[in-house]
Design a protein around this motif. Structure first.
Motif, PDB file in Angstrom:
ATOM      1  N   UNK A  55      37.154 -30.383  10.510  1.00 28.38           N
ATOM      2  CA  UNK A  55      37.442 -28.167  10.318  1.00 28.38           C
ATOM      3  C   UNK A  55      37.494 -28.514   8.461  1.00 28.38           C
ATOM      4  N   UNK A  56      37.135 -27.718   8.025  1.00 27.66           N
ATOM      5  CA  UNK A  56      37.428 -27.117   6.877  1.00 27.66           C
ATOM      6  C   UNK A  56      37.570 -26.124   6.653  1.00 27.66           C
ATOM      7  N   UNK A  57      38.163 -25.844   5.222  1.00 29.09           N
ATOM      8  CA  UNK A  57      39.037 -24.542   5.026  1.00 29.09           C
ATOM      9  C   UNK A  57      38.485 -23.918   3.973  1.00 29.09           C
ATOM     10  N   UNK A  74      37.519 -26.653   1.914  1.00 27.46           N
ATOM     11  CA  UNK A  74      38.197 -28.643   1.095  1.00 27.46           C
ATOM     12  C   UNK A  74      38.617 -29.079   2.623  1.00 27.46           C
ATOM     13  N   UNK A  75      38.430 -30.753   2.067  1.00 19.81           N
ATOM     14  CA  UNK A  75      38.324 -30.779   3.730  1.00 19.81           C
ATOM     15  C   UNK A  75      39.698 -31.188   3.855  1.00 19.81           C
ATOM     16  N   UNK A  98      39.591  -8.989   5.608  1.00 19.70           N
ATOM     17  CA  UNK A  98      41.271  -9.629   6.671  1.00 19.70           C
ATOM     18  C   UNK A  98      40.618 -10.634   7.703  1.00 19.70           C
ATOM     19  N   UNK A  99      39.224 -10.940   7.900  1.00 18.08           N
ATOM     20  CA  UNK A  99      38.613 -11.655   9.128  1.00 18.08           C
ATOM     21  C   UNK A  99      38.697 -12.678   9.242  1.00 18.08           C
ATOM     22  N   UNK A 100      39.058 -13.153  10.100  1.00 12.32           N
ATOM     23  CA  UNK A 100      39.477 -14.458  10.701  1.00 12.32           C
ATOM     24  C   UNK A 100      37.879 -15.717  10.667  1.00 12.32           C
ATOM     25  N   UNK A 101      37.684 -16.418   9.493  1.00  5.26           N
ATOM     26  CA  UNK A 101      36.389 -17.510   9.729  1.00  5.26           C
ATOM     27  C   UNK A 101      37.342 -18.977  10.119  1.00  5.26           C
ATOM     28  N   UNK A 102      36.033 -19.762  10.215  1.00  6.37           N
ATOM     29  CA  UNK A 102      36.665 -21.145  10.483  1.00  6.37           C
ATOM     30  C   UNK A 102      35.088 -21.407  10.553  1.00  6.37           C
ATOM     31  N   UNK A 120      27.424 -26.884   5.895  1.00  5.21           N
ATOM     32  CA  UNK A 120      28.813 -26.030   6.299  1.00  5.21           C
ATOM     33  C   UNK A 120      27.967 -25.027   7.590  1.00  5.21           C
ATOM     34  N   UNK A 121      29.197 -24.705   8.480  1.00  3.96           N
ATOM     35  CA  UNK A 121      29.132 -23.755   9.440  1.00  3.96           C
ATOM     36  C   UNK A 121      30.457 -23.028   9.071  1.00  3.96           C
TER      37      UNK A 121
END
Length: 127
Positions: A55-57, A74-75, A98-102, A120-121
């Motif tokens: 997971x990345x921020x 960020x990792x 404000x959309x939630x992204x991963x 990065x995906x």
């Protein structure tokens, strides 16, 4: 319609689709791109710890003096680089709305060219 505007439309469409499919737990990949600036941040020192799927921020840097749409990656609290400037319009717009992204590490490669080392995906996820 230019490429950047088309990306924005597609990411917003994906967000709407996900809202409709939220009960199914779907997520839609909206971007896969190389990591910009990998060689200038903490990535090389952390290379042996990074894994595909980690997971990345994503951190929006609207006040970045070089790019008003900048998105740092960020990792585990360590800055690895940025989404490429040429490809960050849709994701920055989604974040601003404000959309939630991963984000995840999509691919790691032993390459001399730092632009080819880490992909990065980015996904839109249900809210």
């Amino acid at each position: 319609m230019d490429t950047q505007r088309l990306r924005r439309v597609l990411i917003l469409f994906a967000a709407l689709l996900l809202c409709a499919e939220a009960s199914a737990g779907l997520r839609v990949r909206v971007q896969r791109s190389p990591l910009a600036g990998f060689q200038y941040h903490e990535g090389p020192a952390l290379w042996d710890q990074l894994r595909t799927g980690d997971r990345l921020e994503l951190v929006r840097e609207a006040d970045n003096p070089h790019d008003g749409r900048a998105i740092a990656v960020y990792w585990q609290g360590h800055k690895l680089g940025y989404l490429p400037r040429a490809e960050n319009d849709a994701v920055s717009s989604a974040m601003d709305q404000g959309h939630r992204l991963d984000a995840r590490i999509g691919r790691l490669r032993e390459e001399r060219n730092p632009w080819l080392r880490l992909e990065v995906e980015v996904f839109v996820v249900p809210q």
